[in-house]
Every structure is written in structure tokens, then in C-alpha cells.
Design an enzyme around this catalytic site. Structure first.
Site, PDB file in Angstrom:
ATOM      1  N   PHE A  58       0.814  -1.276   0.037  1.00  0.00           N
ATOM      2  CA  PHE A  58      -0.008   0.028  -0.100  1.00  0.00           C
ATOM      3  C   PHE A  58       0.952   1.320  -0.011  1.00  0.00           C
ATOM      4  O   PHE A  58       1.760   1.175   0.764  1.00  0.00           O
ATOM      5  CB  PHE A  58      -0.864  -0.060   1.341  1.00  0.00           C
ATOM      6  CG  PHE A  58      -1.958   1.207   1.295  1.00  0.00           C
ATOM      7  CD1 PHE A  58      -2.865   0.666   0.703  1.00  0.00           C
ATOM      8  CD2 PHE A  58      -1.904   2.089   1.940  1.00  0.00           C
ATOM      9  CE1 PHE A  58      -4.188   1.626   0.711  1.00  0.00           C
ATOM     10  CE2 PHE A  58      -2.834   3.103   2.045  1.00  0.00           C
ATOM     11  CZ  PHE A  58      -3.968   2.823   1.609  1.00  0.00           C
TER      12      PHE A  58
ATOM     13  N   ASP B  90       2.580  -6.237   7.322  1.00  0.00           N
ATOM     14  CA  ASP B  90       1.575  -5.194   7.280  1.00  0.00           C
ATOM     15  C   ASP B  90       0.115  -6.252   7.176  1.00  0.00           C
ATOM     16  O   ASP B  90      -0.083  -7.268   5.895  1.00  0.00           O
ATOM     17  CB  ASP B  90       1.485  -4.373   6.249  1.00  0.00           C
ATOM     18  CG  ASP B  90       0.330  -3.247   6.189  1.00  0.00           C
ATOM     19  OD1 ASP B  90      -0.685  -3.822   6.576  1.00  0.00           O
ATOM     20  OD2 ASP B  90       0.615  -2.229   5.674  1.00  0.00           O
TER      21      ASP B  90
ATOM     22  N   TYR C  85      -9.917  -0.652  11.573  1.00  0.00           N
ATOM     23  CA  TYR C  85     -11.205  -0.249  10.915  1.00  0.00           C
ATOM     24  C   TYR C  85     -11.329  -0.979   9.580  1.00  0.00           C
ATOM     25  O   TYR C  85     -12.507  -0.693   9.169  1.00  0.00           O
ATOM     26  CB  TYR C  85     -11.260   1.344  10.520  1.00  0.00           C
ATOM     27  CG  TYR C  85      -9.799   1.719   9.647  1.00  0.00           C
ATOM     28  CD1 TYR C  85      -9.822   1.546   8.369  1.00  0.00           C
ATOM     29  CD2 TYR C  85      -8.646   2.307  10.308  1.00  0.00           C
ATOM     30  CE1 TYR C  85      -8.772   1.905   7.593  1.00  0.00           C
ATOM     31  CE2 TYR C  85      -7.676   2.700   9.568  1.00  0.00           C
ATOM     32  CZ  TYR C  85      -7.521   2.420   8.031  1.00  0.00           C
ATOM     33  OH  TYR C  85      -6.547   2.886   7.323  1.00  0.00           O
TER      34      TYR C  85
ATOM     35  N   ARG D 132     -12.747  -3.544  -6.622  1.00  0.00           N
ATOM     36  CA  ARG D 132     -12.587  -4.257  -5.510  1.00  0.00           C
ATOM     37  C   ARG D 132     -13.747  -4.723  -5.019  1.00  0.00           C
ATOM     38  O   ARG D 132     -14.634  -3.873  -4.399  1.00  0.00           O
ATOM     39  CB  ARG D 132     -11.360  -3.463  -4.493  1.00  0.00           C
ATOM     40  CG  ARG D 132     -10.326  -3.432  -4.822  1.00  0.00           C
ATOM     41  CD  ARG D 132      -9.446  -2.977  -3.586  1.00  0.00           C
ATOM     42  NE  ARG D 132     -10.144  -1.870  -2.869  1.00  0.00           N
ATOM     43  CZ  ARG D 132      -9.291  -1.656  -1.521  1.00  0.00           C
ATOM     44  NH1 ARG D 132      -8.343  -2.459  -1.032  1.00  0.00           N
ATOM     45  NH2 ARG D 132     -10.029  -0.932  -0.729  1.00  0.00           N
TER      46      ARG D 132
HETATM   47  C1  LIG Z   1      -5.703   0.601   4.696  1.00  0.00           C
HETATM   48  C2  LIG Z   1      -4.117   0.421   4.739  1.00  0.00           C
HETATM   49  C3  LIG Z   1      -3.278   1.495   5.278  1.00  0.00           C
HETATM   50  C4  LIG Z   1      -3.844   2.398   6.034  1.00  0.00           C
HETATM   51  O1  LIG Z   1      -2.811   3.247   6.748  1.00  0.00           O
HETATM   52  P1  LIG Z   1      -3.218   4.276   7.797  1.00  0.00           P
HETATM   53  O2  LIG Z   1      -2.141   4.943   8.450  1.00  0.00           O
HETATM   54  O3  LIG Z   1      -4.213   3.688   8.655  1.00  0.00           O
HETATM   55  O4  LIG Z   1      -4.139   5.298   6.876  1.00  0.00           O
HETATM   56  C5  LIG Z   1      -1.962   0.944   5.139  1.00  0.00           C
HETATM   57  N1  LIG Z   1      -1.384  -0.283   4.592  1.00  0.00           N
HETATM   58  C6  LIG Z   1      -2.313  -1.031   4.047  1.00  0.00           C
HETATM   59  C7  LIG Z   1      -1.846  -2.351   3.564  1.00  0.00           C
HETATM   60  C8  LIG Z   1      -3.538  -0.809   4.129  1.00  0.00           C
HETATM   61  O5  LIG Z   1      -4.498  -1.822   3.476  1.00  0.00           O
END
Ligand SMILES: *Cc1c(COP(=O)(O)O)cnc(C)c1O
Length: 410
Positions: free
Chosen positions: A126, A197, A220, A369
Site C-alpha cells: 500500500f 502489514d 477499521y 475491488r
Molecule cells: C488501509 C491500509 C493502510 C492505511 O494506513 P493508515 O495509516 O491507517 O491510513 C496501510 N497499509 C495497508 C496495507 C492498508 O491496507
């Protein structure tokens, strides 16, 4: 011939997780396939927030830090997340966001591998994961990022200069699931540390981080804790005495209320907390974890595999004549709880679908998705969603002018 809607209704009736759907707030007429982006609220979330405001905050005021357990929320809540990721108590701290947790995990990993100057990052990460590592590299100086393309690229990237590897268990775009045991073993054999992650895996299936060095994730998405809910960080016990991250805030201090002039890290996982916890956001998270305590994760995975496989089958049958291509792995063992398709006009297709009550989302450049949260999505939902998608494509609803313009959040 594909399975009928009536057969899907029968599958719902015999689904062992069926009763859990009633524990979530879902608007009538909505098929919510975006639980992988923002989970649905547990019905108990409202009462949990109200109780925190009225009884804890209103009743005890600042005394809530001790009497209501606010001070320890990052650790007590971490211990409740631990079983979902296959680790033990005292190994998970909750707070801040995933992006911040990555800064903590990667900076700690670098400290544990002095002399090694390379952070390996998966190009399928991400974007925020890579962005925050870029900032870390810039701030620390002397480090570099080595990009790889999936676990397949790892062998050629690992060497005695690599301090750590950052990768997701489930690819946010394609839903492809990596073999965490194999990758962790390979990284550790090269003397590096593994940072996972888990944003798209915890709550989608039983995760096992017991061999990993660090892991981070949000609450979340599949964990249904609400917008802006705090993230978590896992640190393997073998590193806890030595690992030190760069966000040395007062809650990670050995004696926060001694107000000493300099920083000394707390013992154990507490040193991975930073500062005042977002108490109100912990309320829905703990309400959600009350539900998770009762979920059989084997049944959860079995249902997830069945739902995603059914969606692939139905969409490929109903939409065979349109420009859709499966992006997710066909083998369910290699998928998370998500199915993605590619379509050249993916964005307006998703918008038209949402207008017909089926909520999916879009990830640039052309990916549609669909997330299947097994706690509240059923087989008939999958059938209805596939029918609606076929209709949007057949009737070309997506060509409508109003679906073309991108909203700020896709
Ligand atoms: C949703 C997501 C995030 C989001 O990061 P935030 O710091 O909560 O905005 C990070 N990494 C992955 C793989 C995600 O799917």
C-alpha cells in the site's frame, strides 16, 4: 449452470456464522462489499461510545485515566487483538495509525541490525507503507530502499546489507495472499528482520505472526472498529528488550509520571506506545473485539473462501461477454477475503453499481475491488451483487455522465 439464488438462500440458512450479521448496523437495501476498507459498525458501538463519554469521562473526569483503565487501553486492547494474529499477551500495542506503526516497526528493526543499510519494500505495498519509509530514510540518512516485486523478487534482493523487509500479507489491490511463514523464514535466514502489514488479513482469516519480527495493522477494516480507529503493532518477545523506535513519546517512557528530562524506554511492549491514547476510538474497537471473541476463525475462513469463490464463479458466468478480467488469484488458498476484477472503465462501473445498492470500491488504474466480510455478508448477497454487476455492464448504466467525475475518496 451456476448456483441459483434459492440455493444461496439455503446456504445462508445453514451458515454457522449467520447470527453474527444481526450484530452489525447495515442500511436496508445495501450489499456492503467494502468491509475491507471500512468495516460495518457493531450495534454495540454506539452504547460503548456513550458509556465512555457519559459514565467514564462525565462521571470520573480525569480520574478515568486510572479508574476506567484508559491509561492501559493500548496494552489491554492489544492483548485482545493478539489471538487474531496468532501471538500471545504482552506482544501487541494499540495506538496511532498504521502509517505511524510502520515508522515504529521499521525504525526499531534498523536499530536491531546496525551496519545493514537497506530496507526492502514490496512494490505491491500500500503506498503509504513506502511513503513513510521514504521519509524515515530521508530523516535518518545513510539508508536506502530496495524495491522488489512480490516475494518472488526477494531472493535476488536479500543480502548482508538488508536490515528488514516490509511486505503485506494480503495485497490491497489484488487480494493475493503471501505465504508469511515461507517469506519470514527466508528473510530471517538472510539475517534480516520481517515486518508484516496485516491490514487486509487480520479479521479476514486466522493470522499467524508467531515467527515474524514485527507486524502492524489497522482495526477499521475487517476488525470493524470505525473510521480513524487506532492501529496495532506486534513486536516479537525476543526483540522487546532491545528494540527502540524513533517516536520516543512520554507514554513509552519507563516512568512517564516522573517527568524526567530525558527518555528511557519502558520495559516490554509498552515502549511501543507513544502518547495519549485516543480513548473515544478505543470504545468501538473493544465493542468489536467482544464480537471477535466469539468468532470461530476456522469457520470464518471456510465461509470467506466459499463467498469469494462463489463471486468469481457467478461474475465469470454472468459477465462473460464484457470486458472484465479476474485480478485476484483463482486458487482460494492464495486469496484473502477479497476479489478484484479489472475493467477499462472500472471507476464509473463501481459508481453505477453503488447507485444500485451494491458497494464495491475502485483502485487506480482500473481495479474494481469487492471485499467479503464473512461476519455480515451472505451467499444471497453474493448472488445479488453478481446479478447487479452484470446488469450495469449489460445496460451500460456506467456510461451515465454523473459517474465519470472522480470523487475525492474512491
Ligand atoms: C488501509 C491500509 C493502510 C492505511 O494506513 P493508515 O495509516 O491507517 O491510513 C496501510 N497499509 C495497508 C496495507 C492498508 O491496507
Amino acid at each position: 449452470m451456476a448456483i441459483s439464488r434459492a440455493e444461496c438462500v439455503a446456504l445462508d440458512a445453514s451458515d454457522p456464522l449467520r447470527h453474527l450479521r444481526d450484530e452489525f448496523v447495515l442500511p436496508d437495501g445495501t450489499i456492503y462489499l467494502v468491509g475491507n476498507s471500512l468495516g460495518a459498525p457493531p450495534k454495540t458501538a454506539v452504547a460503548a461510545v456513550t458509556r465512555t463519554v457519559e459514565q467514564e469521562w462525565g462521571g470520573r473526569l480525569v480520574g478515568g485515566w486510572n479508574a476506567s483503565g484508559w491509561y492501559d487501553l493500548p496494552l489491554t486492547t492489544g492483548d485482545r487483538i493478539a489471538p487474531l494474529i496468532g501471538v500471545g499477551p504482552g506482544q501487541v500495542a494499540v495506538g496511532e495509525s498504521t502509517s505511524v506503526a510502520i515508522v515504529k516497526a521499521v525504525s526499531a528493526a534498523l536499530g536491531l541490525r546496525p551496519g545493514r543499510r537497506v530496507i526492502v519494500s514490496d512494490l505491491d505495498n500500500f503506498p503509504t507503507d513506502r511513503y513513510v519509509v521514504e521519509g524515515l530514510v530521508r530523516a535518518l540518512g545513510g539508508y536506502e530502499i530496495r524495491d522488489v516485486s512480490g516475494p518472488g523478487g526477494l531472493a535476488g534482493a536479500l543480502g548482508d546489507d538488508v536490515a528488514c523487509v516490509l511486505m503485506s500479507e494480503v495485497d490491497y489491490r489484488t487480494g493475493a495472499r503471501n505465504d508469511t511463514a515461507a517469506v519470514t523464514g527466508m528473510v530471517q535466514a538472510a539475517g534480516a528482520l520481517m515486518v508484516w502489514d496485516l491490514c487486509h488479513s487480520a479479521g479476514a482469516f486466522q493470522v499467524d505472526m508467531s515467527a515474524a519480527d514485527f507486524a502492524v495493522g489497522c482495526t477499521y477494516k475487517y476488525l470493524n472498529a470505525g473510521p480513524g480507529a487506532p492501529a496495532y503493532i506486534y513486536v516479537h518477545p525476543r526483540h522487546q528488550a532491545e528494540a527502540e523506535h524513533i517516536l520516543t513519546g512520554w507514554h513509552g517512557h519507563a516512568a512517564p509520571f516522573a517527568f524526567e528530562p530525558g527518555f528511557r524506554p519502558a520495559e516490554g511492549i509498552r515502549r511501543f506506545t507513544v502518547s495519549t491514547p485516543h480513548v473515544l476510538s478505543f470504545a468501538p474497537l473493544n465493542a468489536s473485539l467482544d464480537i471477535w471473541e466469539r468468532v470461530d476463525l476456522t469457520a470464518l475462513r471456510a465461509k470467506s473462501v466459499a463467498l469469494t469463490s462463489l463471486f468469481v464463479e457467478l461474475v465469470e458466468e454472468f459477465c462473460a461477454s464484457y470486458d472484465l478480467a479476474l485480478v485476484s488469484p483463482r486458487d482460494p488458498e492464495r486469496r484473502g477475503s477479497q476479489v478484484s476484477f479489472r475493467h477499462p472503465d472500472g471507476y464509473p462501473v463501481i459508481r453505477a453499481l453503488i447507485d444500485r445498492g451494491v458497494h464495491g470500491d475502485f483502485r487506480a488504474p482500473d481495479v474494481l475491488r469487492f471485499g467479503f466480510a464473512p461476519l455480515y455478508i451472505g451467499y444471497a448477497d453474493v448472488h445479488d451483487a453478481a446479478v447487479a454487476l452484470a446488469e450495469v455492464l449489460r445496460e451500460e448504466h456506467w456510461r451515465d455522465e454523473r459517474y465519470q467525475r472522480r470523487l475525492a475518496v474512491t
